[in-house]
Design a protein around this motif. Structure first.
Motif, PDB file in Angstrom:
ATOM      1  N   GLU A  67      67.996  64.903  27.409  1.00 54.99           N
ATOM      2  CA  GLU A  67      66.732  65.724  27.256  1.00 54.99           C
ATOM      3  C   GLU A  67      66.212  65.570  25.834  1.00 54.99           C
ATOM      4  O   GLU A  67      65.065  65.555  25.614  1.00 54.99           O
ATOM      5  CB  GLU A  67      66.794  66.898  28.089  1.00 54.99           C
ATOM      6  CG  GLU A  67      67.029  66.984  29.390  1.00 54.99           C
ATOM      7  CD  GLU A  67      66.601  68.236  30.107  1.00 54.99           C
ATOM      8  OE1 GLU A  67      66.795  68.810  31.247  1.00 54.99           O
ATOM      9  OE2 GLU A  67      66.384  69.151  29.486  1.00 54.99           O
ATOM     10  N   HIS A  84      65.592  58.384  40.800  1.00 56.91           N
ATOM     11  CA  HIS A  84      66.347  59.584  40.897  1.00 56.91           C
ATOM     12  C   HIS A  84      66.885  59.570  42.681  1.00 56.91           C
ATOM     13  O   HIS A  84      65.912  59.473  43.357  1.00 56.91           O
ATOM     14  CB  HIS A  84      65.302  60.994  40.492  1.00 56.91           C
ATOM     15  CG  HIS A  84      64.019  61.090  41.078  1.00 56.91           C
ATOM     16  ND1 HIS A  84      64.062  61.638  42.276  1.00 56.91           N
ATOM     17  CD2 HIS A  84      63.189  61.064  40.770  1.00 56.91           C
ATOM     18  CE1 HIS A  84      62.912  62.202  42.283  1.00 56.91           C
ATOM     19  NE2 HIS A  84      62.576  61.561  41.478  1.00 56.91           N
ATOM     20  N   GLN A  90      66.542  64.209  38.682  1.00 56.00           N
ATOM     21  CA  GLN A  90      65.639  64.896  39.167  1.00 56.00           C
ATOM     22  C   GLN A  90      65.249  65.972  38.458  1.00 56.00           C
ATOM     23  O   GLN A  90      64.312  65.979  37.495  1.00 56.00           O
ATOM     24  CB  GLN A  90      66.553  66.355  40.371  1.00 56.00           C
ATOM     25  CG  GLN A  90      66.117  65.549  42.093  1.00 56.00           C
ATOM     26  CD  GLN A  90      66.379  66.080  43.180  1.00 56.00           C
ATOM     27  OE1 GLN A  90      66.429  67.168  42.934  1.00 56.00           O
ATOM     28  NE2 GLN A  90      66.384  65.510  44.153  1.00 56.00           N
ATOM     29  N   ARG A  91      66.617  66.430  37.121  1.00 58.06           N
ATOM     30  CA  ARG A  91      66.394  67.243  36.151  1.00 58.06           C
ATOM     31  C   ARG A  91      65.828  66.128  35.118  1.00 58.06           C
ATOM     32  O   ARG A  91      64.607  67.091  34.666  1.00 58.06           O
ATOM     33  CB  ARG A  91      67.948  67.651  35.703  1.00 58.06           C
ATOM     34  CG  ARG A  91      67.847  68.511  35.269  1.00 58.06           C
ATOM     35  CD  ARG A  91      68.819  69.348  34.097  1.00 58.06           C
ATOM     36  NE  ARG A  91      69.486  70.268  34.772  1.00 58.06           N
ATOM     37  CZ  ARG A  91      71.328  70.756  34.631  1.00 58.06           C
ATOM     38  NH1 ARG A  91      71.572  69.683  33.620  1.00 58.06           N
ATOM     39  NH2 ARG A  91      71.278  71.580  35.488  1.00 58.06           N
ATOM     40  N   ARG A  93      63.330  64.309  35.733  1.00 50.52           N
ATOM     41  CA  ARG A  93      62.475  63.993  36.324  1.00 50.52           C
ATOM     42  C   ARG A  93      61.185  65.270  36.250  1.00 50.52           C
ATOM     43  O   ARG A  93      59.737  65.621  35.415  1.00 50.52           O
ATOM     44  CB  ARG A  93      61.962  63.893  37.649  1.00 50.52           C
ATOM     45  CG  ARG A  93      60.893  64.187  38.746  1.00 50.52           C
ATOM     46  CD  ARG A  93      61.328  64.202  40.101  1.00 50.52           C
ATOM     47  NE  ARG A  93      61.654  65.405  40.531  1.00 50.52           N
ATOM     48  CZ  ARG A  93      61.654  66.270  40.944  1.00 50.52           C
ATOM     49  NH1 ARG A  93      61.450  65.292  41.782  1.00 50.52           N
ATOM     50  NH2 ARG A  93      62.707  67.424  41.078  1.00 50.52           N
ATOM     51  N   ASP A  94      61.854  66.423  36.429  1.00 54.05           N
ATOM     52  CA  ASP A  94      61.345  67.855  35.796  1.00 54.05           C
ATOM     53  C   ASP A  94      60.921  67.403  34.400  1.00 54.05           C
ATOM     54  O   ASP A  94      60.055  68.493  34.232  1.00 54.05           O
ATOM     55  CB  ASP A  94      62.850  68.840  36.597  1.00 54.05           C
ATOM     56  CG  ASP A  94      62.926  68.747  38.057  1.00 54.05           C
ATOM     57  OD1 ASP A  94      61.704  68.015  38.626  1.00 54.05           O
ATOM     58  OD2 ASP A  94      63.667  69.709  38.509  1.00 54.05           O
ATOM     59  N   ASP A  95      61.903  67.588  33.885  1.00 48.73           N
ATOM     60  CA  ASP A  95      61.442  67.760  32.279  1.00 48.73           C
ATOM     61  C   ASP A  95      60.674  66.763  31.884  1.00 48.73           C
ATOM     62  O   ASP A  95      59.607  67.487  30.635  1.00 48.73           O
ATOM     63  CB  ASP A  95      63.135  67.439  31.485  1.00 48.73           C
ATOM     64  CG  ASP A  95      62.933  68.185  29.892  1.00 48.73           C
ATOM     65  OD1 ASP A  95      62.560  69.642  29.927  1.00 48.73           O
ATOM     66  OD2 ASP A  95      63.034  67.278  28.910  1.00 48.73           O
ATOM     67  N   THR A  97      57.727  66.256  33.797  1.00 49.52           N
ATOM     68  CA  THR A  97      56.580  66.517  34.030  1.00 49.52           C
ATOM     69  C   THR A  97      56.528  67.843  32.977  1.00 49.52           C
ATOM     70  O   THR A  97      55.798  67.969  33.036  1.00 49.52           O
ATOM     71  CB  THR A  97      57.580  67.238  35.692  1.00 49.52           C
ATOM     72  OG1 THR A  97      57.656  66.540  36.217  1.00 49.52           O
ATOM     73  CG2 THR A  97      56.264  67.818  36.453  1.00 49.52           C
ATOM     74  N   ARG A  98      57.353  68.585  32.422  1.00 53.24           N
ATOM     75  CA  ARG A  98      57.043  69.829  31.785  1.00 53.24           C
ATOM     76  C   ARG A  98      56.457  69.059  30.194  1.00 53.24           C
ATOM     77  O   ARG A  98      55.866  70.232  30.163  1.00 53.24           O
ATOM     78  CB  ARG A  98      58.346  70.419  31.688  1.00 53.24           C
ATOM     79  CG  ARG A  98      58.785  71.274  33.124  1.00 53.24           C
ATOM     80  CD  ARG A  98      60.155  73.355  32.130  1.00 53.24           C
ATOM     81  NE  ARG A  98      61.308  71.808  31.994  1.00 53.24           N
ATOM     82  CZ  ARG A  98      61.761  71.884  32.899  1.00 53.24           C
ATOM     83  NH1 ARG A  98      61.796  72.410  34.026  1.00 53.24           N
ATOM     84  NH2 ARG A  98      62.977  71.116  32.686  1.00 53.24           N
ATOM     85  N   ASN A 105      57.723  58.393  40.377  1.00 55.53           N
ATOM     86  CA  ASN A 105      58.840  58.521  41.325  1.00 55.53           C
ATOM     87  C   ASN A 105      59.512  57.281  42.035  1.00 55.53           C
ATOM     88  O   ASN A 105      58.332  56.954  42.648  1.00 55.53           O
ATOM     89  CB  ASN A 105      59.161  59.926  41.942  1.00 55.53           C
ATOM     90  CG  ASN A 105      58.780  61.468  40.892  1.00 55.53           C
ATOM     91  OD1 ASN A 105      59.936  61.366  39.990  1.00 55.53           O
ATOM     92  ND2 ASN A 105      57.435  61.533  41.084  1.00 55.53           N
TER      93      ASN A 105
ATOM     94  N   HIS B 217      62.461  76.949  31.175  1.00 51.29           N
ATOM     95  CA  HIS B 217      63.047  76.761  31.651  1.00 51.29           C
ATOM     96  C   HIS B 217      63.885  76.528  31.228  1.00 51.29           C
ATOM     97  O   HIS B 217      64.544  76.601  30.552  1.00 51.29           O
ATOM     98  CB  HIS B 217      61.878  75.350  32.067  1.00 51.29           C
ATOM     99  CG  HIS B 217      61.531  74.554  31.363  1.00 51.29           C
ATOM    100  ND1 HIS B 217      62.551  73.769  29.714  1.00 51.29           N
ATOM    101  CD2 HIS B 217      60.883  74.637  30.088  1.00 51.29           C
ATOM    102  CE1 HIS B 217      62.352  73.607  29.537  1.00 51.29           C
ATOM    103  NE2 HIS B 217      60.713  73.565  29.328  1.00 51.29           N
TER     104      HIS B 217
END
Lengths: 355, 355
Positions: A67, A84, A90-91, A93-95, A97-98, A105, B217
């Motif tokens: 990350e 992903h 997926q993590r 991707r989520d990070d 986005t944040r 995707n 998060h």
């Protein structure tokens, strides 16, 4: 090396040579002795990655390593394609986005992984793609992406796109050619192929990735910049975790001595042998099952968590279960480090007594 | 315990019992075994801090531990008084400025430390003071703040003010009563009194500090929240550095068995003995020299760095030099962990042969 009982795909069992190295007294991290030691470690790490460029280590988990590498190299609002197909990818991707990336995707079902052509095609449709985030082997499912094909394809359609790789369960396990494939960043963690305690991540960077790092203050822990600029002088930005580095160097020395070809082949043979054996016992491989550093599998009609408990009680072997949506449905076994063919043979024998 | 050669005030020499504990094979960190182990470790850590409340460990350096604790508890634009008098306490001020706190400074010259009355008086003049940041012992100079007096005074004039403490070179070395003194957060690091490899920080929190943490998060590495919420279940938010935790537990077991009173007294006696001896040899203590976990000193008219090199060449003993503005001007020796009176006696004997 003896047969380890701990066969989870990270943390892996730690060999004697690493444990002995960790036992040494620390050296002050602001000293010429440390710098000579760390310089030698970094040179071994280049061999591991098959790179001539910048490498460094960080204090933290693999997740932390990936990350902060991604955040250091991708600017907010940049267009990023995240491929992903499991818990870890997926993590990322989520990070992203944040962090405010424009995340595109390419999702696959857990257990599947896209063909390289599909990735390139998808990437081609995005204008001014700044980076692509690839998970070489998804530890939650055991599937592997054809990284070389994807990287070479991306370079053709988006020459300026940074190719950023979670190599946590591949670097040091299976063929990985950082420079030759044109990877821009790849992250690994100490408790995988490096057979070390958890607590360190490693990073390799291409020249253009290194140049893309923006200076930041000393206390910005979510940024690679300080780690990299100190690594240039074989030094550490914070109190160095000296004993963990001793352990890492011992593993890197071993890998260099034995040679990557033999290490890679050991992973491959362990995986081949186990997959054949477990299917002969009635087991079923999960998903594409093309990853080599671990195998995800189950026995149809049987509870995977219960089977793992039985195996551990009967023989002491510890495997992992499923994560996230796969909880209870699969078991996962490592082929990294000491988890060689002999270890697989012992596990198969243990399974065969009560299946 | 034998006489260690490494006598820097962090990292300190690591005793056999810790090295042996670190040698154990890892256990999977998502398991009941890990949770039972970590629960026992946290209970020992409460003893170390003399607290009944929340404690946890983090992967990282002491600097990381202090900075993410402060950032997790202090909101941007809050009024914060930072008492600083050396390299580390100035670092907390600088990070606070970057984080957007309204930083009020109570600065002393390096080597000095303010009287408690002066701190309280200064604090009293600030309306709605949200937090005070105190460095119990400044590792760069060896001076110690009267933390109990300051804490009790602050509670009278600003009952809502959070009392946040860098206890890196005091927790586990000298009397420290987290609950009784009404401290809200105190951070320590593994390579000091805990006699462990660098790589872990520890944190204790009061009830109101724990309640002040805002959810964040999973990948917010610059925040205590996830570490604390997992610690409630004796678990870890990321891959746990299992072997480092094994080492930490061994030291905590030892400290509990021997008892804090004896450990504290060993630090005090080591400091008293060394200070008397070094002055008899013509040495001069630096600044207030009231800290107990380390001594900063020099020999008038002699180059401190050169003396350190001579000492190491002649006897193997490794001391630290000065940091920042004190570079070259002082030496620093630890009284923590294995650096007891016997070790001091050996160092004094070594110095006496060539001074």
């Amino acid at each position: 090396m003896s047969i380890p009982r701990l066969l989870t795909p990270g943390p892996v069992a730690v060999p004697e040579m690493v444990l002995e190295a960790i036992q040494q007294q620390p050296i002050p991290h602001r000293s010429a002795t440390f710098e000579a030691f760390y310089g030698a470690l970094l040179s071994r790490l280049r061999y591991l990655y098959q790179s001539q460029g910048m490498v460094c280590t960080l204090i933290g988990s693999g997740t932390y390593g990936v990350e902060i590498t991604l955040r250091s190299l991708i600017r907010p609002e940049s267009k990023v394609l995240v491929v992903h197909h499991g818990k870890f990818s997926q993590r990322w991707r989520d990070d992203g986005t944040r962090q405010g990336w424009q995340v595109h995707n390419l999702a696959s079902k857990w257990g599947e992984v896209p063909e390289p052509g599909k990735v390139i095609e998808h990437a081609q449709q995005i204008d001014a793609l700044a980076a692509i985030v690839l998970t070489h082997c998804e530890t939650s499912t055991g599937v592997m992406l054809d990284l070389e094909e994807v990287a070479r394809g991306i370079q053709k359609v988006h020459p300026d796109c940074l190719i950023l790789v979670d190599g946590i369960t591949t670097v040091g396990c299976v063929p990985f050619y950082f420079d030759d494939w044109g990877i821009d960043a790849a992250v690994c963690a100490s408790q995988k192929a490096l057979m070390n305690p958890a607590g360190l991540a490693t990073v390799a960077l291409s020249e253009r990735a290194e140049a893309a790092l923006l200076p930041t203050h000393h206390s910005d822990f979510a940024n690679l910049y300080n780690y990299v600029s100190f690594a240039r002088d074989h030094s550490y930005p914070y109190t160095a975790p000296v004993q963990l580095l001793f352990g890492l160097k011992a593993a890197l020395d071993h890998i260099q001595e034995v040679g990557l070809p033999r290490i890679w082949n050991q992973t491959i043979q362990s995986a081949r042998y186990f997959r054949q054996g477990i299917q002969e016992l009635g087991g079923e491989l999960f998903g594409a099952a093309n990853g080599l550093s671990l195998t995800a599998f189950s026995f149809p009609g049987k509870d995977s968590d219960e089977l793992r408990r039985q195996l551990e009680a009967a023989s002491g072997f510890v495997l992992s279960g499923g994560q996230g949506e796969l909880k209870g449905n699969i078991m996962r076994i490592s082929h990294m480090g000491m988890a060689d063919q002999a270890a697989m043979s012992a596990v198969l024998a243990a399974f065969s007594t009560y299946l």
